[in-house]
Design a protein around this motif. Structure first.
Motif, PDB file in Angstrom:
ATOM      1  N   ARG A  63       3.495   3.346 -18.506  1.00  0.00           N
ATOM      2  CA  ARG A  63       5.041   2.991 -19.194  1.00  0.00           C
ATOM      3  C   ARG A  63       6.033   3.428 -17.777  1.00  0.00           C
ATOM      4  O   ARG A  63       5.928   4.283 -17.570  1.00  0.00           O
ATOM      5  N   TRP A  64       6.481   2.271 -17.575  1.00  0.00           N
ATOM      6  CA  TRP A  64       7.288   2.404 -16.441  1.00  0.00           C
ATOM      7  C   TRP A  64       8.623   2.981 -16.651  1.00  0.00           C
ATOM      8  O   TRP A  64       9.114   2.991 -17.776  1.00  0.00           O
ATOM      9  N   PRO A  65       8.942   3.702 -15.722  1.00  0.00           N
ATOM     10  CA  PRO A  65       8.568   3.910 -14.452  1.00  0.00           C
ATOM     11  C   PRO A  65       7.529   4.999 -13.983  1.00  0.00           C
ATOM     12  O   PRO A  65       7.185   5.010 -12.997  1.00  0.00           O
ATOM     13  N   ASP A  66       7.535   5.921 -14.822  1.00  0.00           N
ATOM     14  CA  ASP A  66       6.941   7.273 -14.415  1.00  0.00           C
ATOM     15  C   ASP A  66       5.978   7.832 -15.603  1.00  0.00           C
ATOM     16  O   ASP A  66       5.754   9.101 -15.721  1.00  0.00           O
ATOM     17  N   ALA A  67       5.290   7.178 -16.591  1.00  0.00           N
ATOM     18  CA  ALA A  67       4.943   7.645 -17.926  1.00  0.00           C
ATOM     19  C   ALA A  67       3.544   7.247 -18.001  1.00  0.00           C
ATOM     20  O   ALA A  67       3.336   6.118 -17.853  1.00  0.00           O
ATOM     21  N   LEU A  68       2.810   7.935 -19.046  1.00  0.00           N
ATOM     22  CA  LEU A  68       1.625   7.565 -19.438  1.00  0.00           C
ATOM     23  C   LEU A  68       1.763   7.747 -20.727  1.00  0.00           C
ATOM     24  O   LEU A  68       2.171   8.770 -21.358  1.00  0.00           O
ATOM     25  N   PHE A  75       0.604  -1.274  -0.076  1.00  0.00           N
ATOM     26  CA  PHE A  75       0.159   0.103  -0.009  1.00  0.00           C
ATOM     27  C   PHE A  75       1.107   1.166   0.007  1.00  0.00           C
ATOM     28  O   PHE A  75       0.644   2.030  -0.710  1.00  0.00           O
ATOM     29  N   TRP A  76       1.953   1.269   0.836  1.00  0.00           N
ATOM     30  CA  TRP A  76       2.706   2.350   0.792  1.00  0.00           C
ATOM     31  C   TRP A  76       3.395   2.423  -0.354  1.00  0.00           C
ATOM     32  O   TRP A  76       3.814   3.752  -0.974  1.00  0.00           O
ATOM     33  N   LEU A  77       3.773   1.514  -1.018  1.00  0.00           N
ATOM     34  CA  LEU A  77       4.620   1.337  -2.296  1.00  0.00           C
ATOM     35  C   LEU A  77       4.012   1.929  -3.399  1.00  0.00           C
ATOM     36  O   LEU A  77       4.274   2.909  -4.055  1.00  0.00           O
ATOM     37  N   THR A  78       2.644   1.659  -3.385  1.00  0.00           N
ATOM     38  CA  THR A  78       1.773   2.148  -4.559  1.00  0.00           C
ATOM     39  C   THR A  78       1.324   3.575  -4.346  1.00  0.00           C
ATOM     40  O   THR A  78       0.958   4.129  -5.363  1.00  0.00           O
ATOM     41  N   HIS A  79       1.074   3.861  -3.061  1.00  0.00           N
ATOM     42  CA  HIS A  79       0.534   5.517  -2.670  1.00  0.00           C
ATOM     43  C   HIS A  79       1.465   6.115  -2.399  1.00  0.00           C
ATOM     44  O   HIS A  79       1.318   7.478  -2.248  1.00  0.00           O
ATOM     45  N   ALA A  80       2.868   5.958  -2.439  1.00  0.00           N
ATOM     46  CA  ALA A  80       3.983   6.797  -1.854  1.00  0.00           C
ATOM     47  C   ALA A  80       4.108   8.022  -2.887  1.00  0.00           C
ATOM     48  O   ALA A  80       4.044   7.608  -4.190  1.00  0.00           O
ATOM     49  N   PRO A  81       4.294   9.165  -2.682  1.00  0.00           N
ATOM     50  CA  PRO A  81       4.631  10.143  -3.793  1.00  0.00           C
ATOM     51  C   PRO A  81       6.023  10.093  -4.700  1.00  0.00           C
ATOM     52  O   PRO A  81       6.427  10.843  -5.206  1.00  0.00           O
ATOM     53  N   VAL A  82       6.714   8.956  -4.052  1.00  0.00           N
ATOM     54  CA  VAL A  82       7.891   8.770  -4.734  1.00  0.00           C
ATOM     55  C   VAL A  82       7.753   8.006  -6.182  1.00  0.00           C
ATOM     56  O   VAL A  82       8.666   7.872  -6.940  1.00  0.00           O
ATOM     57  N   PHE A  83       6.449   7.727  -6.653  1.00  0.00           N
ATOM     58  CA  PHE A  83       6.140   7.287  -8.006  1.00  0.00           C
ATOM     59  C   PHE A  83       5.186   8.273  -8.352  1.00  0.00           C
ATOM     60  O   PHE A  83       4.016   7.462  -8.993  1.00  0.00           O
ATOM     61  N   PRO A  84       5.565   9.488  -8.674  1.00  0.00           N
ATOM     62  CA  PRO A  84       4.412  10.189  -9.348  1.00  0.00           C
ATOM     63  C   PRO A  84       4.764  10.023 -10.791  1.00  0.00           C
ATOM     64  O   PRO A  84       5.654   9.282 -11.293  1.00  0.00           O
ATOM     65  N   SER A 106      -5.271  12.489 -11.440  1.00  0.00           N
ATOM     66  CA  SER A 106      -4.710  12.476 -10.265  1.00  0.00           C
ATOM     67  C   SER A 106      -4.371  11.049  -9.825  1.00  0.00           C
ATOM     68  O   SER A 106      -4.640  10.173 -10.210  1.00  0.00           O
ATOM     69  N   GLY A 107      -3.316  11.116  -8.682  1.00  0.00           N
ATOM     70  CA  GLY A 107      -2.734   9.578  -8.249  1.00  0.00           C
ATOM     71  C   GLY A 107      -1.451   9.546  -8.680  1.00  0.00           C
ATOM     72  O   GLY A 107      -1.033  10.193  -9.564  1.00  0.00           O
ATOM     73  N   THR A 108      -0.916   8.510  -8.247  1.00  0.00           N
ATOM     74  CA  THR A 108       0.657   8.013  -8.668  1.00  0.00           C
ATOM     75  C   THR A 108       0.554   7.078  -9.749  1.00  0.00           C
ATOM     76  O   THR A 108      -0.522   6.807 -10.194  1.00  0.00           O
ATOM     77  N   PHE A 109       1.636   6.682 -10.290  1.00  0.00           N
ATOM     78  CA  PHE A 109       1.813   5.709 -11.224  1.00  0.00           C
ATOM     79  C   PHE A 109       1.007   4.647 -10.975  1.00  0.00           C
ATOM     80  O   PHE A 109       0.354   4.125 -12.102  1.00  0.00           O
ATOM     81  N   PHE A 110       0.877   4.036  -9.873  1.00  0.00           N
ATOM     82  CA  PHE A 110       0.203   2.900  -9.547  1.00  0.00           C
ATOM     83  C   PHE A 110      -1.270   3.052  -9.534  1.00  0.00           C
ATOM     84  O   PHE A 110      -2.216   2.168  -9.776  1.00  0.00           O
ATOM     85  N   THR A 111      -1.688   4.305  -8.587  1.00  0.00           N
ATOM     86  CA  THR A 111      -3.086   4.442  -8.404  1.00  0.00           C
ATOM     87  C   THR A 111      -3.881   5.317  -9.208  1.00  0.00           C
ATOM     88  O   THR A 111      -5.270   5.402  -9.120  1.00  0.00           O
ATOM     89  N   LEU A 112      -3.346   5.650 -10.322  1.00  0.00           N
ATOM     90  CA  LEU A 112      -3.958   6.450 -11.273  1.00  0.00           C
ATOM     91  C   LEU A 112      -5.168   5.781 -12.040  1.00  0.00           C
ATOM     92  O   LEU A 112      -4.859   4.712 -12.500  1.00  0.00           O
TER      93      LEU A 112
END
Length: 241
Positions: free
Chosen positions: A94-99, A29-38, A65-71
């Protein structure tokens, strides 16, 4: 119970496993919601002529809105779909930080009465256009049928040198076509293509040569047609002054 070492060992293992699962869940949960994965990069592609870069930028800045995982992918697609000329939007992470967002525009084929447009797939949509387009008048739900008929009429009438300007479909499924020279063709409900072909065959060789203004041609006859010419006057009968 407390003397049953096997039971105590099983209970301890169960508690240890539950604790491990909780830790894994909390870590995930922390990994997917942490702001380190915007989401840092948004790549938008597609053949776009009507959708502007400013519109796409506004959606990207205000609707996502949301991180890479939660968007929310579906919500993101819907956000871009709000733009009038967007028919569809495909969104992929598109890993690690793109759409990656692929936009498909509507291609306008005709107007739907005084409100809305119809695309080349026979779908109605709301957008503004100053293009000179044919106009459809018909019952709701007839968009695909009228799109197919327009394509057929353009091909069938090509030998006449005239093109459809308006297409009318009544509630009884009777067709009428207004051409680009204001001439109206009454085609009825049956054998529509054959009737239009009959007109195209005789237009240049017969009808266009008449020295009168032709208002409409009624092709709802088995082997012929009727022509309305408002300025035509029948010659006087022989023997009359």
């Amino acid at each position: 119970m407390w003397d049953n070492h096997r039971l105590l060992r099983s209970l301890a293992n169960l508690m240890l496993g539950a604790t491990a699962l909780m830790l894994l869940y909390a870590g995930g949960f922390w990994l997917t919601h942490a702001p380190v994965f915007p989401v840092k990069k948004i790549r938008i592609q597609g053949d776009m002529n009507r959708v502007t870069a400013e519109q796409l930028k506004f959606i990207a800045e205000h609707e996502l809105s949301g991180t890479f995982f939660t968007l929310d992918i579906d919500k993101t697609r819907a956000a871009f779909g709000k733009l009038p000329w967007v028919r569809d939007a495909q969104v992929r992470r598109r890993w690690p930080d793109a759409l990656d967002i692929t936009v498909e525009e509507h291609v306008a084929l005709a107007r739907w009465g005084e409100n809305g447009l119809v695309n080349t797939r026979g779908e109605r949509f709301d957008a503004a256009s100053d293009a000179k387009l044919p106009v459809f008048f018909g019952p709701a739900g007839a968009e695909k049928d009228m799109t197919a008929m327009l394509t057929q009429m353009r091909q069938t009438l090509q030998p006449s040198g005239l093109a459809p300007r308006e297409l009318w479909l009544s509630s009884r499924r009777a067709w009428k076509v207004v051409l680009d020279n204001q001439l109206q063709l009454e085609l009825g409900r049956n054998d529509v293509a054959a009737r239009a072909e009959r007109f195209a065959t005789y237009w240049k060789s017969e009808l266009a040569r008449l020295p009168y203004h032709i208002e409409y041609v009624d092709l709802r006859y088995p082997n012929g047609f009727a022509v309305r010419m408002p300025d035509y006057k029948a010659p006087p009968a022989k023997g009359n002054k």
